[in-house]
Design an enzyme around this catalytic site. Sequence first.
Site, PDB file in Angstrom:
ATOM      1  N   ARG A  56       0.862  -1.176   0.000  1.00 23.81           N
ATOM      2  CA  ARG A  56       0.000   0.000   0.000  1.00 23.81           C
ATOM      3  C   ARG A  56       0.896   1.223   0.000  1.00 23.81           C
ATOM      4  O   ARG A  56       1.484   1.582   1.020  1.00 23.81           O
ATOM      5  CB  ARG A  56      -0.909  -0.029   1.239  1.00 23.81           C
ATOM      6  CG  ARG A  56      -1.523   1.316   1.567  1.00 23.81           C
ATOM      7  CD  ARG A  56      -2.588   1.243   2.650  1.00 23.81           C
ATOM      8  NE  ARG A  56      -2.183   0.653   3.904  1.00 23.81           N
ATOM      9  CZ  ARG A  56      -1.599   1.305   4.917  1.00 23.81           C
ATOM     10  NH1 ARG A  56      -1.295   2.576   4.799  1.00 23.81           N
ATOM     11  NH2 ARG A  56      -1.306   0.679   6.036  1.00 23.81           N
TER      12      ARG A  56
ATOM     13  N   HIS B 221      -3.578   4.264   4.898  1.00 27.41           N
ATOM     14  CA  HIS B 221      -4.642   3.270   5.030  1.00 27.41           C
ATOM     15  C   HIS B 221      -5.966   3.853   4.542  1.00 27.41           C
ATOM     16  O   HIS B 221      -6.674   3.237   3.745  1.00 27.41           O
ATOM     17  CB  HIS B 221      -4.769   2.838   6.497  1.00 27.41           C
ATOM     18  CG  HIS B 221      -5.904   1.908   6.752  1.00 27.41           C
ATOM     19  ND1 HIS B 221      -5.912   0.602   6.323  1.00 27.41           N
ATOM     20  CD2 HIS B 221      -7.090   2.105   7.391  1.00 27.41           C
ATOM     21  CE1 HIS B 221      -7.044   0.027   6.682  1.00 27.41           C
ATOM     22  NE2 HIS B 221      -7.776   0.912   7.330  1.00 27.41           N
TER      23      HIS B 221
ATOM     24  N   TYR C 283       3.953   5.565  11.670  1.00 34.01           N
ATOM     25  CA  TYR C 283       4.304   4.184  11.989  1.00 34.01           C
ATOM     26  C   TYR C 283       5.208   3.492  10.964  1.00 34.01           C
ATOM     27  O   TYR C 283       5.618   2.354  11.176  1.00 34.01           O
ATOM     28  CB  TYR C 283       3.035   3.347  12.203  1.00 34.01           C
ATOM     29  CG  TYR C 283       2.053   3.379  11.055  1.00 34.01           C
ATOM     30  CD1 TYR C 283       2.207   2.545   9.949  1.00 34.01           C
ATOM     31  CD2 TYR C 283       0.953   4.236  11.071  1.00 34.01           C
ATOM     32  CE1 TYR C 283       1.314   2.569   8.907  1.00 34.01           C
ATOM     33  CE2 TYR C 283       0.046   4.264  10.024  1.00 34.01           C
ATOM     34  CZ  TYR C 283       0.225   3.427   8.941  1.00 34.01           C
ATOM     35  OH  TYR C 283      -0.680   3.457   7.908  1.00 34.01           O
TER      36      TYR C 283
END
Length: 401
Positions: free
Chosen positions: A292, A296, A305
């Site tokens: 990805r 998200h 993160y």
Amino acid sequence: MSDADAEPGADGETDAGGPPDPMGDVYRVLGPDGEVVGQVPDLADETLVDIYRDMVTARRFDERAISLQRQGRIGTYAAIEGQEASSVAATHALRDDDPVFYQYREHGAVIVRGFPAEYLAYWMGHESGTAGLADIDVFPLNIGIGAHLPHAVGAAMAFDYRENDRVACAHFGDGATSEGDFHEAMNFAGVFDVPGVFVCHNNQWAISIPREDQTASPTLAAKAEAYGFEGVRVDGMDPLAVYAVVAEAAGKARGDDTRDGADGTRADDGAGADDASGYDHRPTLIETVEYRFGAHTTADDPSVYRDDDEGDAWRPWDPIPRMEAFLRREGIADDDVIESVREEADERVAEVIDAAERFDADPADMFADVYAETTPELERQREGLLAAVDRHGAEAFLREE
């Protein structure tokens, strides 16, 4: 086709001098530069261009949708960049009446099935957009992680009971494998030999949780063994590999003894077999290994993160340049074809946006299909809202820009 069936040269290794391969042992047809390293599915040139066109359209839709969300013109949106191949090619490998159950990121499935104008209205919060999905055998997107998997298995069981030659295809992320719904669905699928294809998109992150913190299993495909059916790992950024693996899985789910496997053979796992081909509605779990590139969702900040440069190792495997390079290498597409595809993608996405923004919303729609029969409490809420709209005007309920 099991993990062990991957052909030599298609097992996740690259030639000397090529980019590092972050995927490990996967089935693959195209190398990072579009070179053929496995068996190309027997598809017409027009179909190969269609797969490319649908991926380009998915990415263009992604770019425009993120921009619309930033402008406050649609709600929270789940980006697809980097994952176009897995949803587009998987849907091309199905029949048109095979229902697709998707999580929320597999926009490619909707695009392959015709990209109804209602789709963007759905992301704007208009439930009537669901009707456009139903017309193309795509079930509404699912916010509850993995909650649609038992539904997909139930549909597949119904096809089996009715001797209906259809396959249920469910898409979900790696994070869904940590949910009880996943276990329950896969267990039923294995016990009852349902005609199902389960596509797990391992994009390395379940929001902010890396795959290695999701499970102690070495792979997600390996989980299928516990449920008594086959698991396959495939390069999810290689549209031809995804097509081959899903086509074989769909044939296996149908009990089709004439299908050709992704590796040019027919395999027999021996489980639940009662026909000459060795198959009788056997499900498959497919782990599409991919990345990805973006957040998200538009409500997420991936810089919190993951390292900013993490995606650099995956960028050479971007599915759209790989497919374009393959088409050019094989003489299937030239500059004119590529430019035409890009123009078509721009036009189609613009049409969908224009149609969605002309949509006239009715506040009562949000109450229409909550239950088969409206409950007294829901009716009270509906009447209260409509009375407030009458008193104050609909504009009072809209956020001022």
